[in-house]
Motif scaffolding. Structure first.
Motif, PDB file in Angstrom:
ATOM      1  N   ASP A  65       0.852  -1.193   0.000  1.00  0.00           N
ATOM      2  CA  ASP A  65       0.000   0.000   0.000  1.00  0.00           C
ATOM      3  C   ASP A  65       0.887   1.241   0.000  1.00  0.00           C
ATOM      4  O   ASP A  65       1.830   1.339   0.785  1.00  0.00           O
ATOM      5  CB  ASP A  65      -0.901  -0.009   1.237  1.00  0.00           C
ATOM      6  CG  ASP A  65      -2.028   1.000   1.164  1.00  0.00           C
ATOM      7  OD1 ASP A  65      -1.889   2.005   0.443  1.00  0.00           O
ATOM      8  OD2 ASP A  65      -3.049   0.781   1.841  1.00  0.00           O
ATOM      9  N   THR A  66       0.584   2.186  -0.875  1.00  0.00           N
ATOM     10  CA  THR A  66       1.416   3.388  -0.993  1.00  0.00           C
ATOM     11  C   THR A  66       0.915   4.551  -0.140  1.00  0.00           C
ATOM     12  O   THR A  66       1.560   5.588  -0.092  1.00  0.00           O
ATOM     13  CB  THR A  66       1.491   3.844  -2.460  1.00  0.00           C
ATOM     14  OG1 THR A  66       0.164   4.104  -2.936  1.00  0.00           O
ATOM     15  CG2 THR A  66       2.151   2.780  -3.319  1.00  0.00           C
ATOM     16  N   ARG A  67      -0.226   4.372   0.524  1.00  0.00           N
ATOM     17  CA  ARG A  67      -0.741   5.438   1.384  1.00  0.00           C
ATOM     18  C   ARG A  67       0.182   5.639   2.582  1.00  0.00           C
ATOM     19  O   ARG A  67       0.882   4.715   2.989  1.00  0.00           O
ATOM     20  CB  ARG A  67      -2.143   5.097   1.903  1.00  0.00           C
ATOM     21  CG  ARG A  67      -3.206   5.065   0.843  1.00  0.00           C
ATOM     22  CD  ARG A  67      -4.548   4.678   1.434  1.00  0.00           C
ATOM     23  NE  ARG A  67      -4.448   3.349   2.042  1.00  0.00           N
ATOM     24  CZ  ARG A  67      -5.212   2.929   3.034  1.00  0.00           C
ATOM     25  NH1 ARG A  67      -6.129   3.711   3.556  1.00  0.00           N
ATOM     26  NH2 ARG A  67      -5.071   1.713   3.527  1.00  0.00           N
ATOM     27  N   PRO A  68       0.168   6.854   3.163  1.00  0.00           N
ATOM     28  CA  PRO A  68       0.969   7.076   4.375  1.00  0.00           C
ATOM     29  C   PRO A  68       0.583   6.073   5.467  1.00  0.00           C
ATOM     30  O   PRO A  68      -0.575   5.649   5.555  1.00  0.00           O
ATOM     31  CB  PRO A  68       0.599   8.504   4.787  1.00  0.00           C
ATOM     32  CG  PRO A  68       0.115   9.150   3.539  1.00  0.00           C
ATOM     33  CD  PRO A  68      -0.539   8.055   2.735  1.00  0.00           C
ATOM     34  N   LEU A  69       1.555   5.712   6.284  1.00  0.00           N
ATOM     35  CA  LEU A  69       1.321   4.684   7.303  1.00  0.00           C
ATOM     36  C   LEU A  69       0.204   5.046   8.265  1.00  0.00           C
ATOM     37  O   LEU A  69      -0.591   4.175   8.651  1.00  0.00           O
ATOM     38  CB  LEU A  69       2.616   4.408   8.075  1.00  0.00           C
ATOM     39  CG  LEU A  69       3.676   3.631   7.307  1.00  0.00           C
ATOM     40  CD1 LEU A  69       4.961   3.554   8.116  1.00  0.00           C
ATOM     41  CD2 LEU A  69       3.175   2.243   6.961  1.00  0.00           C
ATOM     42  N   HIS A  70       0.107   6.319   8.683  1.00  0.00           N
ATOM     43  CA  HIS A  70      -0.945   6.669   9.639  1.00  0.00           C
ATOM     44  C   HIS A  70      -2.327   6.452   9.020  1.00  0.00           C
ATOM     45  O   HIS A  70      -3.261   6.059   9.719  1.00  0.00           O
ATOM     46  CB  HIS A  70      -0.776   8.102  10.152  1.00  0.00           C
ATOM     47  CG  HIS A  70      -1.146   9.158   9.176  1.00  0.00           C
ATOM     48  ND1 HIS A  70      -0.285   9.592   8.185  1.00  0.00           N
ATOM     49  CD2 HIS A  70      -2.290   9.859   9.024  1.00  0.00           C
ATOM     50  CE1 HIS A  70      -0.889  10.520   7.472  1.00  0.00           C
ATOM     51  NE2 HIS A  70      -2.108  10.698   7.958  1.00  0.00           N
ATOM     52  N   GLU A  71      -2.471   6.668   7.706  1.00  0.00           N
ATOM     53  CA  GLU A  71      -3.756   6.415   7.046  1.00  0.00           C
ATOM     54  C   GLU A  71      -4.055   4.918   6.994  1.00  0.00           C
ATOM     55  O   GLU A  71      -5.204   4.510   7.138  1.00  0.00           O
ATOM     56  CB  GLU A  71      -3.749   7.000   5.637  1.00  0.00           C
ATOM     57  CG  GLU A  71      -3.783   8.508   5.598  1.00  0.00           C
ATOM     58  CD  GLU A  71      -3.783   9.058   4.178  1.00  0.00           C
ATOM     59  OE1 GLU A  71      -4.020   8.280   3.221  1.00  0.00           O
ATOM     60  OE2 GLU A  71      -3.552  10.266   4.034  1.00  0.00           O
ATOM     61  N   GLN A  72      -3.013   4.116   6.786  1.00  0.00           N
ATOM     62  CA  GLN A  72      -3.206   2.669   6.776  1.00  0.00           C
ATOM     63  C   GLN A  72      -3.622   2.159   8.151  1.00  0.00           C
ATOM     64  O   GLN A  72      -4.505   1.304   8.270  1.00  0.00           O
ATOM     65  CB  GLN A  72      -1.926   1.972   6.328  1.00  0.00           C
ATOM     66  CG  GLN A  72      -1.559   2.241   4.879  1.00  0.00           C
ATOM     67  CD  GLN A  72      -0.296   1.521   4.499  1.00  0.00           C
ATOM     68  OE1 GLN A  72      -0.191   0.299   4.701  1.00  0.00           O
ATOM     69  NE2 GLN A  72       0.670   2.245   3.965  1.00  0.00           N
ATOM     70  N   VAL A  73      -2.993   2.689   9.195  1.00  0.00           N
ATOM     71  CA  VAL A  73      -3.339   2.294  10.563  1.00  0.00           C
ATOM     72  C   VAL A  73      -4.782   2.686  10.862  1.00  0.00           C
ATOM     73  O   VAL A  73      -5.576   1.881  11.363  1.00  0.00           O
ATOM     74  CB  VAL A  73      -2.368   2.918  11.591  1.00  0.00           C
ATOM     75  CG1 VAL A  73      -2.847   2.679  13.007  1.00  0.00           C
ATOM     76  CG2 VAL A  73      -0.957   2.370  11.396  1.00  0.00           C
ATOM     77  N   ALA A  74      -5.143   3.925  10.532  1.00  0.00           N
ATOM     78  CA  ALA A  74      -6.514   4.390  10.758  1.00  0.00           C
ATOM     79  C   ALA A  74      -7.497   3.520   9.976  1.00  0.00           C
ATOM     80  O   ALA A  74      -8.554   3.140  10.494  1.00  0.00           O
ATOM     81  CB  ALA A  74      -6.652   5.857  10.362  1.00  0.00           C
ATOM     82  N   GLY A  75      -7.151   3.169   8.758  1.00  0.00           N
ATOM     83  CA  GLY A  75      -8.020   2.317   7.947  1.00  0.00           C
ATOM     84  C   GLY A  75      -8.209   0.941   8.552  1.00  0.00           C
ATOM     85  O   GLY A  75      -9.314   0.392   8.534  1.00  0.00           O
ATOM     86  N   ALA A  76      -7.148   0.386   9.108  1.00  0.00           N
ATOM     87  CA  ALA A  76      -7.245  -0.935   9.743  1.00  0.00           C
ATOM     88  C   ALA A  76      -8.179  -0.888  10.952  1.00  0.00           C
ATOM     89  O   ALA A  76      -8.997  -1.795  11.161  1.00  0.00           O
ATOM     90  CB  ALA A  76      -5.859  -1.424  10.145  1.00  0.00           C
ATOM     91  N   VAL A  77      -8.090   0.165  11.744  1.00  0.00           N
ATOM     92  CA  VAL A  77      -8.978   0.305  12.908  1.00  0.00           C
ATOM     93  C   VAL A  77     -10.418   0.548  12.441  1.00  0.00           C
ATOM     94  O   VAL A  77     -11.361  -0.015  12.991  1.00  0.00           O
ATOM     95  CB  VAL A  77      -8.491   1.425  13.851  1.00  0.00           C
ATOM     96  CG1 VAL A  77      -9.474   1.635  15.000  1.00  0.00           C
ATOM     97  CG2 VAL A  77      -7.101   1.099  14.398  1.00  0.00           C
TER      98      VAL A  77
END
Length: 115
Positions: A9-21
């Motif tokens: 995934d090329t999105r910023p890590l904080h967006e990926q974390v938020a998406g997972a939650v």
């Protein structure tokens, strides 16, 4: 709560974390009132910096999905389940539209044009 990130995934890590939650909330893995693991535990589980996790959690708090309580940690907001599924779909729509070359303004115009 078992969360993982997609390394491609090329999105910023904080967006990926938020998406997972967000997904965990939308799918019922985390229910309103549930306490989340500590930011440190989440960062270790997802192999990201604790500050990245904290940024994601603050974003989710600002969206109304999480509550921060002194002494109780971070919990899923009581009304988080209602809007989270729609919010996920909206984010997916915006991402798909961008992939197809549409802007957010184009999407808004399309929505306004619906009967």
């Amino acid at each position: 709560m078992l969360l993982s990130l997609d390394k491609t995934d090329t999105r910023p890590l904080h967006e990926q974390v938020a998406g997972a939650v967000r997904r965990a909330i939308a799918e019922g893995e985390c229910r309103p009132g549930d306490r989340l693991p500590s930011a440190r535990d989440l960062s270790e589980a997802m192999d990201v910096n604790v500050n990245t996790v904290l940024r994601a959690l603050r974003e989710l708090r600002d969206e109304g999905l999480l509550d921060f309580r002194r002494g109780r940690g971070v919990t899923v907001a009581e009304d988080a389940g209602r809007g989270s599924a729609v919010l996920i779909r909206v984010r997916e729509l915006v991402a798909e539209a961008a992939r197809l070359g549409y802007s957010r303004t184009d999407l808004i115009d399309m929505i306004r044009g619906l009967p």
